[in-house]
Design a protein around this motif. Sequence first.
Motif, PDB file in Angstrom:
ATOM      1  N   LYS A   1       0.841  -1.206   0.000  1.00 41.39           N
ATOM      2  CA  LYS A   1       0.000   0.000   0.000  1.00 41.39           C
ATOM      3  C   LYS A   1       0.873   1.251   0.000  1.00 41.39           C
ATOM      4  CE  LYS A   1      -2.213  -1.166   3.747  1.00 41.39           C
ATOM      5  NZ  LYS A   1      -3.159  -1.119   4.905  1.00 41.39           N
ATOM      6  N   TYR A   2       2.146   1.089   0.404  1.00 38.22           N
ATOM      7  CA  TYR A   2       3.032   2.237   0.566  1.00 38.22           C
ATOM      8  C   TYR A   2       4.197   2.240  -0.430  1.00 38.22           C
ATOM      9  CZ  TYR A   2       0.365   1.983   4.843  1.00 38.22           C
ATOM     10  OH  TYR A   2      -0.670   1.887   5.741  1.00 38.22           O
ATOM     11  N   GLY A   3       4.131   1.368  -1.418  1.00 37.98           N
ATOM     12  CA  GLY A   3       5.172   1.350  -2.427  1.00 37.98           C
ATOM     13  C   GLY A   3       5.395  -0.047  -2.962  1.00 37.98           C
ATOM     14  N   SER A   4       6.442  -0.168  -3.787  1.00 41.27           N
ATOM     15  CA  SER A   4       6.736  -1.476  -4.370  1.00 41.27           C
ATOM     16  C   SER A   4       8.216  -1.829  -4.294  1.00 41.27           C
ATOM     17  CB  SER A   4       6.282  -1.511  -5.834  1.00 41.27           C
ATOM     18  OG  SER A   4       6.950  -0.498  -6.585  1.00 41.27           O
TER      19      SER A   4
ATOM     20  N   VAL B   1       4.282 -12.349  10.658  1.00 44.71           N
ATOM     21  CA  VAL B   1       4.161 -12.508   9.207  1.00 44.71           C
ATOM     22  C   VAL B   1       2.693 -12.583   8.806  1.00 44.71           C
ATOM     23  CG1 VAL B   1       4.726 -13.950   7.222  1.00 44.71           C
ATOM     24  CG2 VAL B   1       6.382 -13.682   9.067  1.00 44.71           C
ATOM     25  N   GLN B   2       1.917 -13.328   9.575  1.00 39.06           N
ATOM     26  CA  GLN B   2       0.491 -13.459   9.279  1.00 39.06           C
ATOM     27  C   GLN B   2      -0.205 -12.102   9.373  1.00 39.06           C
ATOM     28  OE1 GLN B   2      -1.534 -16.256  11.804  1.00 39.06           O
ATOM     29  NE2 GLN B   2      -3.490 -16.070  10.739  1.00 39.06           N
ATOM     30  N   ALA B   3       0.177 -11.305  10.377  1.00 37.73           N
ATOM     31  CA  ALA B   3      -0.417  -9.975  10.530  1.00 37.73           C
ATOM     32  C   ALA B   3      -0.070  -9.080   9.354  1.00 37.73           C
ATOM     33  CB  ALA B   3       0.063  -9.349  11.838  1.00 37.73           C
ATOM     34  N   LEU B   4       1.152  -9.216   8.841  1.00 42.46           N
ATOM     35  CA  LEU B   4       1.540  -8.434   7.661  1.00 42.46           C
ATOM     36  C   LEU B   4       0.773  -8.905   6.434  1.00 42.46           C
ATOM     37  CD1 LEU B   4       3.460  -6.324   6.401  1.00 42.46           C
ATOM     38  CD2 LEU B   4       5.120  -8.163   6.072  1.00 42.46           C
TER      39      LEU B   4
ATOM     40  N   LYS C   1       3.336 -13.359   1.623  1.00 43.04           N
ATOM     41  CA  LYS C   1       2.591 -13.621   0.393  1.00 43.04           C
ATOM     42  C   LYS C   1       3.103 -12.715  -0.728  1.00 43.04           C
ATOM     43  CE  LYS C   1      -1.790 -15.044   2.526  1.00 43.04           C
ATOM     44  NZ  LYS C   1      -3.235 -14.713   2.670  1.00 43.04           N
ATOM     45  N   PRO C   2       3.318 -13.277  -1.914  1.00 45.49           N
ATOM     46  CA  PRO C   2       3.777 -12.461  -3.051  1.00 45.49           C
ATOM     47  C   PRO C   2       2.842 -11.283  -3.296  1.00 45.49           C
ATOM     48  CG  PRO C   2       3.911 -14.791  -3.578  1.00 45.49           C
ATOM     49  CD  PRO C   2       3.186 -14.699  -2.270  1.00 45.49           C
TER      50      PRO C   2
ATOM     51  N   PHE D   1       7.106  -5.380   0.462  1.00 44.96           N
ATOM     52  CA  PHE D   1       8.407  -5.240  -0.186  1.00 44.96           C
ATOM     53  C   PHE D   1       9.447  -4.844   0.861  1.00 44.96           C
ATOM     54  CE2 PHE D   1       6.649  -1.044  -0.015  1.00 44.96           C
ATOM     55  CZ  PHE D   1       7.732  -0.175   0.129  1.00 44.96           C
ATOM     56  N   ASN D   2      10.691  -5.120   0.580  1.00 44.53           N
ATOM     57  CA  ASN D   2      11.778  -4.811   1.505  1.00 44.53           C
ATOM     58  C   ASN D   2      12.154  -3.342   1.345  1.00 44.53           C
ATOM     59  OD1 ASN D   2      14.064  -4.719   3.122  1.00 44.53           O
ATOM     60  ND2 ASN D   2      14.817  -6.710   2.453  1.00 44.53           N
ATOM     61  N   ALA D   3      11.777  -2.535   2.337  1.00 46.86           N
ATOM     62  CA  ALA D   3      12.023  -1.098   2.273  1.00 46.86           C
ATOM     63  C   ALA D   3      13.383  -0.700   2.818  1.00 46.86           C
ATOM     64  CB  ALA D   3      10.927  -0.345   3.044  1.00 46.86           C
TER      65      ALA D   3
END
Length: 365
Positions: free
Chosen positions: A155-158, A214-217, A236-237, A241-243
Amino acid sequence: MSRTTRALCATAVAAGLLFASACAPSSQQNQATDAKQVSVLPAGVSLSGKTGTPAPKPLAQRASLKVGIPSKLELEAPALLAQVYGEFGKENLDVTFVTDTVPNLLTLLGQDKIDLVYAGAQALVFNALRHGVPIRWVSGVASSSPDSGVYMSTKYGSKASDFNPASLKGKNIGVNPGALAAPSEYGLYDLITKGGLKPDDVRMTPFSDIAAMVQALNNGSIDGATLGPPFTASIKPGTAFNAEGGYPDSMQIAGYFATTVLLGEHRDAGVAFFRAVERTVNTHLSGDYHQDTDVMTKMAQQLGTTVETLRIAPSVPFDFNVPAESVASLQKMYQAVPNTLQIDSPVKPEELIDLSLVIDAAQGK
């Protein structure tokens, strides 16, 4: 400072208590007591080598060491597998592993009841040094895994290059227990700082169950999370993303800690320990060792897991160096958390770091 007083100081550090005047170190106690102390890896010196190196150099007399580990993790595999492959025996060295919490292990270290502790460079390490425990950071453990870091909802980027760290303000980020008081959260602190924010600007929700984080994310109940392997494989794909990476190559967040006792009168045993550990990495744990069935089978047995579970994550980039920047960077993070760093003046790298054991080991001394 007597052994009894130092033990009381160490206990107070572990409990997070304020220190009595009896724990205040003299200037002499606060200095390195070992003439060989090396706080920065000299130019041209490498702590890695070819298979089978550094060669064993058996101690003249059988020695024994007790090594504290908080839990059996892949990061501790070099020492655990050195035992399995008989590398300690080749050095005429007996090694016993003691499992307990990090505060308890550091207390035992201060009491001279164990010789080495594997731990993150927590605030209590800095507190212990300032309050009379002659603790030294004698080895790193690994470079940050490429998969580790702060994962933000899409939601905040890719991708990291498009993410504005200032947008962290008001977001709910899942963190490990201890939040910014734990060295594993340095990536989040770095991202907050880059955004011109303060820790209070970000809502941090601690998870003792990382799988639940992880589930919450994945279900969107948190905006981001600080994660590393193997848990990153469960994202989940398209969900996150790794910010921001876990921590830069210019710093270290964990490793082995000892006191000047090991660096002094028991130095030969300390060097022998790291000869065996470095030889284990050079022989069995370099490159993509996750593809080596024998290594992985033995590691899974030691860690109480399966080869398949271990292979979910990438191979660990083991690294014994402790860059000087680690000391200042971690202290800045701990200073941002009230009542965490209980010291009057910043600890300098040359007060805490001592790479002389791993250097001597790598050079076959």
